[in-house]
Design an enzyme around this catalytic site. Structure first.
Site, short mmCIF file in Angstrom:
data_model
loop_
_atom_site.label_atom_id
_atom_site.label_comp_id
_atom_site.label_asym_id
_atom_site.label_seq_id
_atom_site.Cartn_x
_atom_site.Cartn_y
_atom_site.Cartn_z
N ARG A 24 9.45 -10.99 5.01
CA ARG A 24 9.99 -9.67 5.34
C ARG A 24 10.57 -9.67 6.75
O ARG A 24 11.65 -9.12 6.99
CB ARG A 24 8.86 -8.64 5.24
CG ARG A 24 9.35 -7.23 5.10
CD ARG A 24 8.22 -6.25 5.24
NE ARG A 24 7.38 -6.19 4.05
CZ ARG A 24 6.28 -5.43 3.99
NH1 ARG A 24 5.90 -4.71 5.02
NH2 ARG A 24 5.55 -5.40 2.91
N ARG A 45 -2.74 -9.40 13.40
CA ARG A 45 -2.75 -8.08 12.78
C ARG A 45 -3.69 -8.06 11.56
O ARG A 45 -4.42 -7.11 11.32
CB ARG A 45 -1.33 -7.68 12.36
CG ARG A 45 -1.14 -6.18 12.36
CD ARG A 45 0.21 -5.75 11.82
NE ARG A 45 1.33 -6.43 12.42
CZ ARG A 45 2.47 -6.69 11.79
NH1 ARG A 45 2.64 -6.33 10.54
NH2 ARG A 45 3.45 -7.32 12.40
N ARG A 51 13.19 -9.50 12.32
CA ARG A 51 12.16 -9.12 13.30
C ARG A 51 11.47 -10.37 13.84
O ARG A 51 10.43 -10.80 13.34
CB ARG A 51 11.15 -8.17 12.66
CG ARG A 51 11.76 -6.81 12.46
CD ARG A 51 10.95 -5.96 11.51
NE ARG A 51 9.54 -5.87 11.88
CZ ARG A 51 8.69 -5.10 11.23
NH1 ARG A 51 9.09 -4.38 10.19
NH2 ARG A 51 7.44 -5.06 11.58
N LYS A 54 0.82 -1.21 0.00
CA LYS A 54 0.00 0.00 0.00
C LYS A 54 0.86 1.27 0.00
O LYS A 54 0.57 2.21 -0.74
CB LYS A 54 -0.92 -0.01 1.22
CG LYS A 54 -1.79 1.20 1.36
CD LYS A 54 -2.66 1.08 2.58
CE LYS A 54 -1.84 0.83 3.82
NZ LYS A 54 -2.01 1.79 4.89
N ARG A 79 -10.48 5.55 10.12
CA ARG A 79 -10.40 4.18 10.58
C ARG A 79 -11.59 3.78 11.44
O ARG A 79 -11.70 2.62 11.82
CB ARG A 79 -9.13 4.00 11.40
CG ARG A 79 -7.96 3.43 10.59
CD ARG A 79 -6.88 3.27 11.55
NE ARG A 79 -5.83 2.38 11.43
CZ ARG A 79 -4.59 2.72 11.04
NH1 ARG A 79 -4.35 3.88 10.53
NH2 ARG A 79 -3.64 1.85 11.13
#
Ligand code: AMP
Length: 191
Positions: free
Chosen positions: A128, A145, A134, A14, A89
């Site tokens: 990723r 998420r 991470r 995005k 949101r």
């Protein structure tokens, strides 16, 4: 002049597409997450307030967020159109954006929704996370998420779907290809 939103799940590219659309259409991209992060970094009063919520993974209260967006949209660079990312949101924020735009005698032209299969997104985000080292981004966290994203966006997308201004574009594929799909979807409103 185009006044639009972009909505898309984490891992859908995005951010990349938002900056391309903003370049192509010559409109400013405004990301509430980026504005909050910049304020947190600078330790401004807004940043100090917002940090309390961001650190807990919660929404910053509408009163704070709405005022920030209202101020941002008043800046001269937003007069020729804008691409909002990360706002609205909540249903309350949809109402407030309507008010802000109505006061200026305008309205939102289009809501661009990037879609992608959850399994594809999980794989991308895991890849990723591994690349960036991470380890906190494990599959459980990523799935949570994504679930939260679906829950959150349903409210907002439904509000705009009622007005018939939602354009849905498949976000899976080559980056250039996705950009072309988006530009095609926008043609009717940006022509
Ligand atoms: P993002 O980068 O868009 O995921 O935003 C990062 C964080 O900023 C979110 O987790 C929220 O705490 C806050 N935030 C961004 N946009 C909004 C919004 N429209 N309403 C409330 N909080 C927001």
């Amino acid at each position: 002049m185009t006044q639009m939103l972009i909505i898309g799940p984490p891992g859908s590219g995005k951010g990349t597409q938002a900056s391309r659309i903003s370049d192509r259409l010559g409109i400013v991209a405004i990301s509430t997450g980026d504005i909050f992060r910049a304020n947190v970094k600078e330790e401004t009063p807004l940043g100090i307030e917002a940090k309390k919520y961001i650190d807990k993974g919660e929404f910053v209260p509408d009163s704070v967020t709405n005022n920030m967006v209202r101020d941002r949209l008043k800046q001269p660079d937003a007069a020729d159109g804008f691409l909002l990312d990360g706002y609205p949101r909540t249903s309350g924020q949809v109402d407030e954006l309507d008010n802000i735009l109505a006061e200026a005698g305008t309205q939102l032209d289009i809501v661009l929704q990037l879609t992608a299969d959850d399994e594809e997104l999980v794989q991308r985000l895991l890849g990723r996370a591994a690349q960036e080292g991470r380890s906190d981004d494990n599959e459980t966290v990523i799935r949570r998420r994504l679930a939260l994203y679906h829950e959150e966006t349903a409210v907002v997308v439904n509000r705009y779907a009622e007005r018939g201004i939602v354009a849905t574009v498949d976000g899976i594929g080559d980056i250039d290809e996705v950009t072309e799909r988006i530009m095609n979807a926008l043609k009717s409103v940006t022509a």
